[in-house]
Design an enzyme around this catalytic site. Structure first.
Site, PDB file in Angstrom:
ATOM      1  N   ARG A  80      -4.628  -1.089 -14.509  1.00 12.43           N
ATOM      2  CA  ARG A  80      -3.689  -2.118 -14.073  1.00 12.43           C
ATOM      3  C   ARG A  80      -4.209  -3.516 -14.359  1.00 12.43           C
ATOM      4  O   ARG A  80      -3.494  -4.489 -14.101  1.00 12.43           O
ATOM      5  CB  ARG A  80      -3.470  -1.995 -12.575  1.00 12.43           C
ATOM      6  CG  ARG A  80      -2.230  -1.188 -12.177  1.00 12.43           C
ATOM      7  CD  ARG A  80      -2.291  -1.083 -10.682  1.00 12.43           C
ATOM      8  NE  ARG A  80      -1.085  -0.895  -9.970  1.00 12.43           N
ATOM      9  CZ  ARG A  80      -0.626   0.281  -9.539  1.00 12.43           C
ATOM     10  NH1 ARG A  80      -1.183   1.392  -9.900  1.00 12.43           N
ATOM     11  NH2 ARG A  80       0.431   0.333  -8.756  1.00 12.43           N
ATOM     12  N   ARG A 109       6.312   5.714   1.930  1.00 11.83           N
ATOM     13  CA  ARG A 109       5.051   4.996   1.724  1.00 11.83           C
ATOM     14  C   ARG A 109       5.032   3.704   2.546  1.00 11.83           C
ATOM     15  O   ARG A 109       6.034   2.987   2.610  1.00 11.83           O
ATOM     16  CB  ARG A 109       4.895   4.653   0.245  1.00 11.83           C
ATOM     17  CG  ARG A 109       4.329   5.791  -0.552  1.00 11.83           C
ATOM     18  CD  ARG A 109       4.337   5.493  -2.019  1.00 11.83           C
ATOM     19  NE  ARG A 109       3.715   4.231  -2.381  1.00 11.83           N
ATOM     20  CZ  ARG A 109       3.427   3.885  -3.626  1.00 11.83           C
ATOM     21  NH1 ARG A 109       3.679   4.719  -4.610  1.00 11.83           N
ATOM     22  NH2 ARG A 109       2.877   2.721  -3.895  1.00 11.83           N
ATOM     23  N   LYS A 161       6.751   5.897 -12.631  1.00  9.77           N
ATOM     24  CA  LYS A 161       5.520   6.428 -13.232  1.00  9.77           C
ATOM     25  C   LYS A 161       5.110   7.768 -12.626  1.00  9.77           C
ATOM     26  O   LYS A 161       4.813   8.699 -13.356  1.00  9.77           O
ATOM     27  CB  LYS A 161       4.346   5.448 -12.997  1.00  9.77           C
ATOM     28  CG  LYS A 161       4.424   4.156 -13.759  1.00  9.77           C
ATOM     29  CD  LYS A 161       3.127   3.368 -13.586  1.00  9.77           C
ATOM     30  CE  LYS A 161       2.845   2.980 -12.156  1.00  9.77           C
ATOM     31  NZ  LYS A 161       3.769   1.968 -11.599  1.00  9.77           N
ATOM     32  N   ARG A 189      13.007   5.129  -1.612  1.00  8.94           N
ATOM     33  CA  ARG A 189      12.353   6.384  -1.991  1.00  8.94           C
ATOM     34  C   ARG A 189      11.537   7.000  -0.857  1.00  8.94           C
ATOM     35  O   ARG A 189      11.056   6.317   0.028  1.00  8.94           O
ATOM     36  CB  ARG A 189      11.520   6.201  -3.263  1.00  8.94           C
ATOM     37  CG  ARG A 189      10.335   5.307  -3.134  1.00  8.94           C
ATOM     38  CD  ARG A 189       9.718   5.069  -4.508  1.00  8.94           C
ATOM     39  NE  ARG A 189       8.497   4.297  -4.393  1.00  8.94           N
ATOM     40  CZ  ARG A 189       7.742   3.939  -5.413  1.00  8.94           C
ATOM     41  NH1 ARG A 189       8.081   4.271  -6.640  1.00  8.94           N
ATOM     42  NH2 ARG A 189       6.652   3.249  -5.209  1.00  8.94           N
ATOM     43  N   ARG A 212       3.650  -6.728  -5.359  1.00  6.91           N
ATOM     44  CA  ARG A 212       3.227  -5.777  -6.397  1.00  6.91           C
ATOM     45  C   ARG A 212       3.813  -6.180  -7.754  1.00  6.91           C
ATOM     46  O   ARG A 212       3.170  -6.026  -8.789  1.00  6.91           O
ATOM     47  CB  ARG A 212       3.630  -4.357  -5.993  1.00  6.91           C
ATOM     48  CG  ARG A 212       2.720  -3.824  -4.877  1.00  6.91           C
ATOM     49  CD  ARG A 212       3.384  -2.771  -4.025  1.00  6.91           C
ATOM     50  NE  ARG A 212       3.653  -1.539  -4.707  1.00  6.91           N
ATOM     51  CZ  ARG A 212       4.511  -0.607  -4.272  1.00  6.91           C
ATOM     52  NH1 ARG A 212       5.192  -0.808  -3.155  1.00  6.91           N
ATOM     53  NH2 ARG A 212       4.702   0.480  -4.951  1.00  6.91           N
TER      54      ARG A 212
HETATM   55  P1  AMP Z   1       0.811   3.247  -6.898  1.00  3.84           P
HETATM   56  O1  AMP Z   1       1.003   4.534  -6.184  1.00  3.84           O
HETATM   57  O2  AMP Z   1       0.348   3.438  -8.319  1.00  3.84           O
HETATM   58  O3  AMP Z   1       1.984   2.321  -6.796  1.00  3.84           O
HETATM   59  O4  AMP Z   1      -0.410   2.509  -6.143  1.00  3.84           O
HETATM   60  C1  AMP Z   1      -0.324   2.145  -4.775  1.00  3.84           C
HETATM   61  C2  AMP Z   1      -1.356   1.095  -4.431  1.00  3.84           C
HETATM   62  O5  AMP Z   1      -2.671   1.611  -4.690  1.00  3.84           O
HETATM   63  C3  AMP Z   1      -1.277  -0.189  -5.255  1.00  3.84           C
HETATM   64  O6  AMP Z   1      -0.326  -1.095  -4.744  1.00  3.84           O
HETATM   65  C4  AMP Z   1      -2.710  -0.696  -5.113  1.00  3.84           C
HETATM   66  O7  AMP Z   1      -2.943  -1.262  -3.834  1.00  3.84           O
HETATM   67  C5  AMP Z   1      -3.513   0.596  -5.201  1.00  3.84           C
HETATM   68  N1  AMP Z   1      -3.834   0.950  -6.618  1.00  3.84           N
HETATM   69  C6  AMP Z   1      -3.450   2.084  -7.281  1.00  3.84           C
HETATM   70  N2  AMP Z   1      -3.913   2.085  -8.536  1.00  3.84           N
HETATM   71  C7  AMP Z   1      -4.614   0.927  -8.678  1.00  3.84           C
HETATM   72  C8  AMP Z   1      -5.321   0.342  -9.751  1.00  3.84           C
HETATM   73  N3  AMP Z   1      -5.410   0.952 -10.954  1.00  3.84           N
HETATM   74  N4  AMP Z   1      -5.907  -0.868  -9.545  1.00  3.84           N
HETATM   75  C9  AMP Z   1      -5.854  -1.473  -8.355  1.00  3.84           C
HETATM   76  N5  AMP Z   1      -5.187  -1.001  -7.298  1.00  3.84           N
HETATM   77  C10 AMP Z   1      -4.564   0.203  -7.449  1.00  3.84           C
END
Ligand code: AMP
Length: 219
Positions: free
Chosen positions: A87, A160, A13, A126, A171
């Site tokens: 989400r 990360r 994404k 990554r 996740r």
């Molecule tokens: P990402 O970079 O999109 O994989 O997001 C990393 C982490 O941020 C996720 O595993 C959640 O802990 C938090 N996070 C990001 N976006 C959301 C969202 N829309 N709702 C809830 N938690 C989020």
């Protein structure tokens, strides 16, 4: 053009959102990036979400909705690519209300579909440039010159904290339980376009751009 990009963890994404935003001259809004910035800066919000994120759990809906609300008010005007949000169905409903209030119609939702068995490998390999954020992968996308960012020349890279096998499984569970209903929600509203996320990075971008330009619903 106003878009939402959905996909399981590791689907690409973030990578695709950057490319699509560049292609259409719009702004990428990544809730994950925003939250990581809060953690790095040590803000109240950052301290609150740090443990949640490290455990691979979802941050409470209210916080996400507030973050997005604020960011959408500071857009340049050319549109947005939402990356990593909504989400949950609660987030999707709140986003709808927010976009209606701000008169920002959502034109399409892209779902990057992947083979989940491959996601743990993809995610654990990554890393990103510490300076410009360009994404790399130990196996699939190494810098052209070892240890030097292709984009900005920096020699510092970061992994990360939540990119480990155990957290990835958490996740993925959340993705099934909470985000798949969001995909179905947009499908019912005829906004969804599915792309094959198992293709190369360039091919996925091409597929997304083609589907957006043709305007047709494809799945
Ligand atoms: P990402 O970079 O999109 O994989 O997001 C990393 C982490 O941020 C996720 O595993 C959640 O802990 C938090 N996070 C990001 N976006 C959301 C969202 N829309 N709702 C809830 N938690 C989020």
């Amino acid at each position: 053009m106003n878009l939402v990009l959905l996909g399981a963890p590791g689907a690409g994404k973030g990578t695709q959102a950057k490319r699509i935003a560049q292609e259409f001259g719009t702004t990428q809004l990544s809730t994950g990036d925003m939250l990581r910035a809060e953690v790095d800066e040590g803000t109240d919000l950052g301290r609150h979400v740090d443990e949640i994120m490290k455990a691979g759990r979802l941050v409470p809906d209210e916080l996400i909705i507030q973050l997005i609300d604020h960011q959408l008010d500071h857009l340049g005007g050319a549109g947005f690519v939402l990356d990593g949000v909504p989400r949950t169905l609660a987030q999707a409903h709140a986003l709808d209300a927010m976009l209606a209030r701000k008169r920002l119609p959502l034109e399409a939702v892209i779902s990057i579909d992947v083979d989940e068995d491959k996601m743990v490998e993809r995610i654990s390999g990554r890393f990103t440039c510490a300076r410009c954020g360009e994404g790399y992968h130990e196996k699939f996308k190494r810098p052209a010159v070892e240890g030097v960012c292709d984009v900005c020349g920096s020699t510092e890279f970061v992994h990360r904290a939540d990119d480990n096998a155990e957290t990835v499984r958490q996740r993925l569970r959340d993705y099934h339980a909470k985000t798949e209903p969001v995909v179905a929600y947009y499908e019912q509203r005829n906004l969804l376009r599915r792309v094959n996320g198992m293709l190369s990075i360039d091919e996925v971008t091409d597929e997304i751009v083609a589907k957006l330009r043709s305007g047709g619903r494809v799945d």
